[in-house]
Design a protein around this motif. Structure first.
Motif, mmCIF file in Angstrom:
data_model
loop_
_atom_site.group_PDB
_atom_site.id
_atom_site.type_symbol
_atom_site.label_atom_id
_atom_site.label_comp_id
_atom_site.label_asym_id
_atom_site.label_seq_id
_atom_site.Cartn_x
_atom_site.Cartn_y
_atom_site.Cartn_z
ATOM 1 N N LEU A 78 0.828 -1.208 0.000
ATOM 2 C CA LEU A 78 0.000 0.000 0.000
ATOM 3 C C LEU A 78 0.860 1.255 0.000
ATOM 4 N N GLN A 79 1.954 1.209 0.768
ATOM 5 C CA GLN A 79 2.845 2.372 0.808
ATOM 6 C C GLN A 79 3.485 2.621 -0.561
ATOM 7 N N THR A 80 3.941 1.516 -1.208
ATOM 8 C CA THR A 80 4.565 1.655 -2.535
ATOM 9 C C THR A 80 3.579 2.204 -3.550
ATOM 10 N N ASP A 81 2.364 1.652 -3.543
ATOM 11 C CA ASP A 81 1.338 2.109 -4.485
ATOM 12 C C ASP A 81 0.993 3.574 -4.251
ATOM 13 N N LEU A 82 0.928 3.946 -2.985
ATOM 14 C CA LEU A 82 0.599 5.330 -2.654
ATOM 15 C C LEU A 82 1.694 6.282 -3.135
ATOM 16 N N LEU A 83 2.966 5.881 -2.938
ATOM 17 C CA LEU A 83 4.075 6.721 -3.406
ATOM 18 C C LEU A 83 4.059 6.857 -4.928
ATOM 19 N N PHE A 84 3.775 5.733 -5.624
ATOM 20 C CA PHE A 84 3.724 5.772 -7.088
ATOM 21 C C PHE A 84 2.632 6.730 -7.574
ATOM 22 N N ARG A 85 1.467 6.659 -6.925
ATOM 23 C CA ARG A 85 0.368 7.542 -7.333
ATOM 24 C C ARG A 85 0.702 9.003 -7.063
ATOM 25 N N ILE A 86 1.369 9.227 -5.949
ATOM 26 C CA ILE A 86 1.747 10.613 -5.628
ATOM 27 C C ILE A 86 2.710 11.155 -6.686
ATOM 28 N N GLU A 87 3.727 10.332 -7.047
ATOM 29 C CA GLU A 87 4.690 10.771 -8.063
ATOM 30 C C GLU A 87 4.011 10.997 -9.411
ATOM 31 N N LYS A 88 3.078 10.105 -9.767
ATOM 32 C CA LYS A 88 2.362 10.250 -11.035
ATOM 33 C C LYS A 88 1.554 11.538 -11.059
ATOM 34 N N ASN A 89 0.864 11.810 -9.953
ATOM 35 C CA ASN A 89 0.067 13.041 -9.885
ATOM 36 C C ASN A 89 0.956 14.275 -9.979
ATOM 37 N N GLU A 90 2.117 14.209 -9.302
ATOM 38 C CA GLU A 90 3.038 15.350 -9.370
ATOM 39 C C GLU A 90 3.531 15.570 -10.795
ATOM 40 N N SER A 91 3.829 14.438 -11.520
ATOM 41 C CA SER A 91 4.283 14.553 -12.906
ATOM 42 C C SER A 91 3.204 15.170 -13.785
ATOM 43 N N GLU A 92 1.957 14.719 -13.608
ATOM 44 C CA GLU A 92 0.861 15.273 -14.404
ATOM 45 C C GLU A 92 0.652 16.752 -14.099
ATOM 46 N N ILE A 93 0.821 17.090 -12.835
ATOM 47 C CA ILE A 93 0.672 18.506 -12.456
ATOM 48 C C ILE A 93 1.745 19.346 -13.141
ATOM 49 N N ARG A 94 2.996 18.809 -13.187
ATOM 50 C CA ARG A 94 4.077 19.548 -13.849
ATOM 51 C C ARG A 94 3.785 19.729 -15.338
ATOM 52 N N ILE A 95 3.274 18.630 -15.981
ATOM 53 C CA ILE A 95 2.954 18.721 -17.416
ATOM 54 C C ILE A 95 1.862 19.750 -17.665
ATOM 55 N N LEU A 96 0.825 19.690 -16.835
ATOM 56 C CA LEU A 96 -0.275 20.644 -17.003
ATOM 57 C C LEU A 96 0.202 22.077 -16.773
ATOM 58 N N THR A 97 1.075 22.223 -15.794
ATOM 59 C CA THR A 97 1.593 23.566 -15.509
ATOM 60 C C THR A 97 2.402 24.095 -16.686
ATOM 61 N N THR A 98 3.252 23.194 -17.255
ATOM 62 C CA THR A 98 4.056 23.603 -18.418
ATOM 63 C C THR A 98 3.164 23.964 -19.593
ATOM 64 N N GLY A 99 2.154 23.092 -19.871
ATOM 65 C CA GLY A 99 1.239 23.380 -20.973
ATOM 66 C C GLY A 99 0.481 24.682 -20.754
ATOM 67 N N LEU A 100 0.106 24.931 -19.513
ATOM 68 C CA LEU A 100 -0.614 26.164 -19.204
ATOM 69 C C LEU A 100 0.276 27.376 -19.444
ATOM 70 N N ASP A 101 1.541 27.252 -19.048
ATOM 71 C CA ASP A 101 2.473 28.370 -19.271
ATOM 72 C C ASP A 101 2.651 28.636 -20.765
ATOM 73 N N GLU A 102 2.789 27.534 -21.547
ATOM 74 C CA GLU A 102 2.942 27.724 -22.991
ATOM 75 C C GLU A 102 1.697 28.364 -23.593
ATOM 76 N N TYR A 103 0.538 27.913 -23.116
ATOM 77 C CA TYR A 103 -0.702 28.497 -23.633
ATOM 78 C C TYR A 103 -0.791 29.983 -23.292
ATOM 79 N N LYS A 104 -0.356 30.319 -22.056
ATOM 80 C CA LYS A 104 -0.373 31.733 -21.657
ATOM 81 C C LYS A 104 0.552 32.557 -22.551
ATOM 82 N N ASP A 105 1.754 31.973 -22.845
ATOM 83 C CA ASP A 105 2.688 32.684 -23.724
ATOM 84 C C ASP A 105 2.092 32.870 -25.109
ATOM 85 N N PHE A 106 1.438 31.787 -25.608
ATOM 86 C CA PHE A 106 0.828 31.879 -26.933
ATOM 87 C C PHE A 106 -0.313 32.900 -26.949
#
Length: 319
Positions: A78-106
């Motif tokens: 459960l701990q391993t699965d929870l850590l994996f999900r946390i890392e995945k969510n953080e990665s998706e948040i970073r991607i969304l943030t980057t895409g949002l920044d690019e959209y703002k620039d555009f």
């Protein structure tokens, strides 16, 4: 435990019976033995109870240990699965943030730039569509050409079949002509003896060829030419030597023998056939250039002959 209670009950009843009546010495002895036996059973039962208790305690301890291990393993998963999900969510948040920044620039760009990009995309899409249409048209044209070629091939095959039949017909006519020539040759009385011998030699060689013994026929025709090199039948004999090699698929030697017909007997009636078969031999060897040239020469030099008709059809077939 139930057995122990039963033993105690028996002891109590026996004691009551002993005290309640007048017991003899023998009764006392019997009662004493019974008491000893019952005491032994009690001891045995106590030992069994102790063993069962120890076994039960060990099983409980083992079960508790197994449960602890399983719980620890499950907790780790459960701990391993929870850590994996946390890392995945953080990665998706970073991607969304980057895409949002690019959209703002555009979005901050001037509207002209956005319009230019849109027009460029539309233009490229149209170009791709046009290319697709062109490719489709080319494919359709290729399919039509392929169908046309297939029809031509079928027509050529039909022509070849017709030509093969024509060649067989010509060969049969030539054979008939040979027989007629042998039968109708006239000689003067002075030359009757030698001419008859010449005719017999030629007839024997020709009949040998007709039986399928091409090698034997070739040798007989060669012997005939050594004895009669310049007669009305000499060009025929030379032609059939070429035919013997052709029948054995020795096309190179056949070409040379046909050439002797053309060179040695240019006025003979076998020259058109020799030219035609020489062309066929070159084609069999894969030499289309010489094959075509000889077919054209046959048509040009002997336009009214049957060999010229065959040559025309063969030329059309190999184009």
């Amino acid at each position: 435990m139930r057995n122990v209670k039963m033993v105690i009950t028996w002891i109590f009843l026996a004691t009551v019976a002993f005290l309640g009546g007048c017991a003899t010495t023998q009764d006392v002895l019997i009662l004493d033995r019974e008491m000893n036996r019952l005491q032994s059973q009690v001891n045995t039962l106590q030992k069994e109870n102790q063993r069962e208790k120890e076994t039960t305690n060990r099983e409980l301890a083992a079960s508790r240990s197994g449960w602890k291990n399983e719980l620890n393993t499950e907790i780790k998963k459960l701990q391993t699965d929870l850590l994996f999900r946390i890392e995945k969510n953080e990665s998706e948040i970073r991607i969304l943030t980057t895409g949002l920044d690019e959209y703002k620039d555009f979005a901050k760009r001037p509207s002209k730039d956005v319009e230019r990009v849109r027009e460029d995309v539309i233009l490229r899409t149209r170009v791709l569509e046009e290319r697709g249409k062109i490719l489709e048209e080319k494919n359709r044209a290729k399919e039509e050409r392929t169908k046309a070629l297939e029809e031509k091939i079928r027509a050529m095959e039909e022509r070849l079949k017709g030509m093969e039949g024509r060649v067989d017909w010509v060969a049969s006519k030539q054979a008939e002509a040979e027989k007629a020539a042998i039968a109708t040759k006239e000689v003067t009385p002075e030359a009757k003896g030698p001419a008859t011998g010449m005719g017999e030699l030629y007839k024997d060689a020709y009949e040998t060829f007709q039986r399928g013994d091409t090698e034997g026929a070739r040798k007989k025709f060669e012997a005939f030419l050594k004895q009669y090199p310049n007669t009305d039948l000499s060009d025929n004999a030379q032609f059939w030597i070429g035919e013997a090699y052709y029948g054995k698929k020795d096309f190179e030697k056949a070409i040379l023998e046909y050439e002797k017909v053309i060179v040695k007997y240019p006025e003979g009636d076998k020259v058109p056939a020799a030219l035609l078969k020489q062309a066929f031999a070159f084609l069999e060897l894969g030499d289309k250039t010489n094959g075509r040239n000889l077919l054209r020469r046959t048509i040009e030099r002997y336009p009214q002959s049957e060999q010229a008709e065959i040559a025309k059809k063969r030329l059309e077939a190999i184009k």
